[in-house]
Design a protein around this motif. Structure first.
Motif, PDB file in Angstrom:
ATOM      1  N   GLU A 128       0.834  -1.192   0.000  1.00  0.00           N
ATOM      2  CA  GLU A 128       0.000   0.000   0.000  1.00  0.00           C
ATOM      3  C   GLU A 128       0.873   1.249   0.000  1.00  0.00           C
ATOM      4  O   GLU A 128       1.886   1.311   0.692  1.00  0.00           O
ATOM      5  CB  GLU A 128      -0.907   0.012   1.242  1.00  0.00           C
ATOM      6  CG  GLU A 128      -1.895  -1.134   1.309  1.00  0.00           C
ATOM      7  CD  GLU A 128      -2.976  -1.014   0.240  1.00  0.00           C
ATOM      8  OE1 GLU A 128      -3.251   0.132  -0.181  1.00  0.00           O
ATOM      9  OE2 GLU A 128      -3.507  -2.046  -0.183  1.00  0.00           O
ATOM     10  N   MET A 129       0.491   2.245  -0.781  1.00  0.00           N
ATOM     11  CA  MET A 129       1.231   3.494  -0.883  1.00  0.00           C
ATOM     12  C   MET A 129       0.546   4.588  -0.072  1.00  0.00           C
ATOM     13  O   MET A 129      -0.685   4.611   0.064  1.00  0.00           O
ATOM     14  CB  MET A 129       1.335   3.910  -2.347  1.00  0.00           C
ATOM     15  CG  MET A 129       2.039   2.888  -3.233  1.00  0.00           C
ATOM     16  SD  MET A 129       3.786   2.730  -2.825  1.00  0.00           S
ATOM     17  CE  MET A 129       4.384   4.324  -3.379  1.00  0.00           C
ATOM     18  N   LYS A 130       1.324   5.520   0.462  1.00  0.00           N
ATOM     19  CA  LYS A 130       0.766   6.623   1.241  1.00  0.00           C
ATOM     20  C   LYS A 130      -0.057   7.551   0.362  1.00  0.00           C
ATOM     21  O   LYS A 130      -1.010   8.180   0.832  1.00  0.00           O
ATOM     22  CB  LYS A 130       1.900   7.419   1.883  1.00  0.00           C
ATOM     23  CG  LYS A 130       2.725   6.633   2.885  1.00  0.00           C
ATOM     24  CD  LYS A 130       3.855   7.493   3.447  1.00  0.00           C
ATOM     25  CE  LYS A 130       4.701   6.697   4.429  1.00  0.00           C
ATOM     26  NZ  LYS A 130       5.834   7.508   4.970  1.00  0.00           N
ATOM     27  N   GLU A 131       0.278   7.646  -0.903  1.00  0.00           N
ATOM     28  CA  GLU A 131      -0.456   8.519  -1.817  1.00  0.00           C
ATOM     29  C   GLU A 131      -1.736   7.868  -2.313  1.00  0.00           C
ATOM     30  O   GLU A 131      -2.485   8.471  -3.103  1.00  0.00           O
ATOM     31  CB  GLU A 131       0.437   8.883  -3.014  1.00  0.00           C
ATOM     32  CG  GLU A 131       1.611   9.781  -2.683  1.00  0.00           C
ATOM     33  CD  GLU A 131       2.765   9.028  -2.043  1.00  0.00           C
ATOM     34  OE1 GLU A 131       2.657   7.788  -1.916  1.00  0.00           O
ATOM     35  OE2 GLU A 131       3.749   9.669  -1.658  1.00  0.00           O
ATOM     36  N   THR A 154       2.085  15.418  -6.988  1.00  0.00           N
ATOM     37  CA  THR A 154       2.961  16.082  -7.971  1.00  0.00           C
ATOM     38  C   THR A 154       4.423  15.697  -7.815  1.00  0.00           C
ATOM     39  O   THR A 154       5.247  16.072  -8.650  1.00  0.00           O
ATOM     40  CB  THR A 154       2.841  17.610  -7.824  1.00  0.00           C
ATOM     41  OG1 THR A 154       3.192  17.992  -6.482  1.00  0.00           O
ATOM     42  CG2 THR A 154       1.426  18.073  -8.147  1.00  0.00           C
ATOM     43  N   ARG A 155       4.739  14.978  -6.771  1.00  0.00           N
ATOM     44  CA  ARG A 155       6.124  14.539  -6.550  1.00  0.00           C
ATOM     45  C   ARG A 155       6.132  13.033  -6.373  1.00  0.00           C
ATOM     46  O   ARG A 155       5.418  12.504  -5.511  1.00  0.00           O
ATOM     47  CB  ARG A 155       6.725  15.220  -5.321  1.00  0.00           C
ATOM     48  CG  ARG A 155       8.165  14.825  -5.019  1.00  0.00           C
ATOM     49  CD  ARG A 155       8.652  15.576  -3.777  1.00  0.00           C
ATOM     50  NE  ARG A 155       9.983  15.156  -3.364  1.00  0.00           N
ATOM     51  CZ  ARG A 155      11.110  15.657  -3.849  1.00  0.00           C
ATOM     52  NH1 ARG A 155      11.063  16.595  -4.783  1.00  0.00           N
ATOM     53  NH2 ARG A 155      12.281  15.238  -3.413  1.00  0.00           N
ATOM     54  N   GLY A 156       6.932  12.330  -7.210  1.00  0.00           N
ATOM     55  CA  GLY A 156       6.946  10.884  -7.153  1.00  0.00           C
ATOM     56  C   GLY A 156       7.529  10.357  -5.850  1.00  0.00           C
ATOM     57  O   GLY A 156       8.579  10.838  -5.393  1.00  0.00           O
ATOM     58  N   PRO A 157       6.878   9.369  -5.214  1.00  0.00           N
ATOM     59  CA  PRO A 157       7.413   8.799  -3.973  1.00  0.00           C
ATOM     60  C   PRO A 157       8.651   7.953  -4.253  1.00  0.00           C
ATOM     61  O   PRO A 157       8.867   7.466  -5.356  1.00  0.00           O
ATOM     62  CB  PRO A 157       6.263   7.935  -3.464  1.00  0.00           C
ATOM     63  CG  PRO A 157       5.514   7.560  -4.694  1.00  0.00           C
ATOM     64  CD  PRO A 157       5.608   8.733  -5.622  1.00  0.00           C
ATOM     65  N   ARG A 158       9.460   7.785  -3.228  1.00  0.00           N
ATOM     66  CA  ARG A 158      10.682   7.003  -3.360  1.00  0.00           C
ATOM     67  C   ARG A 158      10.408   5.531  -3.065  1.00  0.00           C
ATOM     68  O   ARG A 158       9.698   5.200  -2.126  1.00  0.00           O
ATOM     69  CB  ARG A 158      11.772   7.522  -2.418  1.00  0.00           C
ATOM     70  CG  ARG A 158      12.283   8.902  -2.798  1.00  0.00           C
ATOM     71  CD  ARG A 158      13.481   9.294  -1.966  1.00  0.00           C
ATOM     72  NE  ARG A 158      13.172   9.334  -0.542  1.00  0.00           N
ATOM     73  CZ  ARG A 158      14.068   9.596   0.417  1.00  0.00           C
ATOM     74  NH1 ARG A 158      15.321   9.846   0.083  1.00  0.00           N
ATOM     75  NH2 ARG A 158      13.696   9.611   1.681  1.00  0.00           N
TER      76      ARG A 158
END
Length: 399
Positions: A128-131, A154-158
Motif C-alpha cells: 500500500e502506498m501513502k499517496e 505532484t512529486r513521485g514517492p521514493r
C-alpha cells in the motif's frame, strides 16, 4: 642381531620407494614452493587490478574484485511517476515503469518504502502506498501502481530496493579513460619520453663499455671506479643542479622555454648511464679474448670489431638494461614533473593519473583502467625480453 635386522629393514624400505620419490629433496621442494608463493604474491595485485578495470562500475563500487564471478547485491532508490504519468485502464488509474530504469542486468531482491526496510516486500508482492493505491514490483524491476481513484500527487514517492547484479564485464572503462580527460595524449607523451630516453643511453653506454673493456688508455681504471661510484649518487641530490645547468644553457642559446623533451631525454640519459656502462662493461670483459685478437690480426679496426662482433654478442646485456631503463622512465613522475612541468600538452601518463586521483578519486573504474594501462606496456616489454634478462644480469659476475 637386532640392530642388524633394523638396518636391513630400513634399507629395504628405502630401496622399495619409487625412483621419483627418492630423487625428491626437501630443500629443493621447499625452494620451489617459496618461489611459487612469491610469484603468486606479486601476481595477485596485477590480476586484481585487471579484473577491477573490466568490471561494471556499479559492481566495482559495492564489492571486491574477488567476487567478480558471483552476483553482487546493492541498495538502490528511485522515484516513480507522478500524477501526470497516470493512464486509465479498466476503471483503474495506473502508473507503470521500471525501478531499474534502462539497466537490464539487475534482478529485484525485495522492495520497500523506507531505507531501514528496503526489502520489506518480496518481488511480485504488493504494498500500500501513502499517496493511495497499491504498487506491485516484479523481479525484473517493472512496477504497476494502481488506484481506483485518480492520482493527484505532484512529486513521485521514493521506492527503496535491493538488487542482485549479475556479473558483467565491459571495456567501457578503458574507452572512457582513453577518450576523455586527456589520458590518451599523456599515453603518447610517455612513449615520446621513454623511447628516446632508453635508446640514447644504450648507444652511448655501449661505446663507453667497449672502450673501458678492450681499449688501452690512461686512467681507465680510475674511470671505471668513477662509474661505480656514480651508481650510489642519489637522484634527488643531483636533480636540481642538473635542472639549473640545463636552464642556463637553454637561456644561453636563446630558448624561450627550457621545459622541453630534449631536457628530459638528457636527464634520463645522465641518470641511466652509470648502470648501463657498468652492466655492459662487465659483460664485454667476459667475452672470449681470442675472437678480438683474431679480428685484429685480420686488420679489423676497433669500430669494426665493436659493430660486427661485440654488439651482436652483447644483446643479452643490452636487453637487460633496456628493460631496466624502460621501466624506470615509463614509471617516472619526479623527473618528468621537474623537466616538463604540469603542462597538459606534455604531461606524461603517471602525472595524468595523479591528477585523476584529485579530480575523480571516487571513480574507481576510471582509476583501475588508467592504472592497468600504465602497467600493461612495461609488462609487454618485460615478457618480450625476459629470456635475456637473467643472462644479461649475471654476465661478468662469475669468473
Amino acid at each position: 642381531m637386532t640392530a642388524v635386522a633394523e638396518n636391513t629393514e630400513l634399507t629395504r624400505a628405502t630401496t622399495s620407494r619409487p625412483n621419483w620419490l627418492r630423487k625428491i629433496k626437501m630443500g629443493r621442494l621447499l625452494t620451489h614452493f617459496m618461489l611459487l608463493f612469491l610469484v603468486a604474491l606479486w601476481t595477485l595485485p596485477t590480476v586484481g587490478l585487471l579484473v577491477s578495470s573490466l568490471r561494471d562500475k556499479d559492481q566495482l563500487a559495492v564489492s571486491g574484485w574477488w567476487t567478480a564471478m558471483s552476483a553482487s547485491e546493492s541498495l538502490g532508490v528511485t522515484r516513480i511517476g507522478t500524477a501526470a504519468d497516470q493512464v486509465a485502464e479498466g476503471g483503474q488509474f495506473v502508473i507503470s515503469g521500471n525501478v531499474f530504469g534502462s539497466d537490464t542486468n539487475k534482478q529485484l531482491g525485495g522492495f520497500g518504502l523506507s531505507n531501514s526496510e528496503p526489502a520489506a516486500t518480496e518481488p511480485g508482492g504488493s504494498m500500500e502506498m501513502k499517496e493511495g493505491g497499491t504498487i506491485t514490483v516484479a523481479a525484473d524491476g517493472s512496477f504497476n501502481w494502481t488506484s481506483p481513484s485518480e492520482f493527484t500527487h505532484t512529486r513521485g514517492p521514493r521506492i527503496f530496493y535491493l538488487a542482485q547484479i549479475a556479473p558483467r564485464f565491459t571495456l567501457d572503462n578503458y574507452y572512457e579513460v582513453l577518450t576523455s580527460n586527456g589520458v590518451w595524449r599523456s599515453f603518447v607523451n610517455s612513449f615520446t619520453v621513454t623511447i628516446p630516453a632508453t635508446i640514447i643511453p644504450i648507444l652511448i653506454a655501449a661505446f663507453a663499455a667497449y672502450a673501458l673493456a678492450w681499449m688501452r688508455f690512461p686512467f681507465r681504471g680510475f674511470i671505471v671506479a668513477l662509474v661505480v661510484g656514480l651508481l650510489v649518487v642519489p637522484l634527488q641530490m643531483s636533480l636540481i643542479p642538473l635542472l639549473t645547468l640545463y636552464n642556463q644553457l637553454a637561456q644561453m642559446f636563446g630558448a624561450e622555454d627550457g621545459k622541453t623533451y630534449l631536457g628530459i631525454w638528457l636527464a634520463h640519459t645522465a641518470f641511466g648511464l652509470p648502470l648501463a656502462i657498468y652492466l655492459l662493461r662487465n659483460y664485454m670483459v667476459g667475452l672470449p679474448k681470442e675472437i678480438m685478437e683474431s679480428a685484429r690480426i685480420d686488420g679489423a679496426s676497433h669500430f669494426k670489431i665493436f659493430t660486427g662482433m661485440i654488439l651482436p654478442l652483447s644483446f643479452p646485456a643490452l636487453a637487460s638494461f633496456s628493460i631496466f631503463q624502460f621501466l624506470w622512465v615509463w614509471n617516472d613522475l619526479l623527473v618528468a614533473m621537474v623537466f616538463l612541468g604540469a603542462q597538459q600538452d606534455r604531461l606524461v601518463l603517471t602525472g595524468k593519473l595523479v591528477s585523476l586521483l584529485g579530480s575523480r578519486g571516487n571513480n574507481w573504474e576510471i582509476l583501475t583502467a588508467g592504472a592497468f594501462i600504465t602497467i600493461v606496456v612495461p609488462l609487454i616489454v618485460f615478457f618480450a625480453l625476459q629470456r635475456y634478462f637473467v643472462r644479461g644480469l649475471l654476465a661478468g659476475s662469475v669468473k
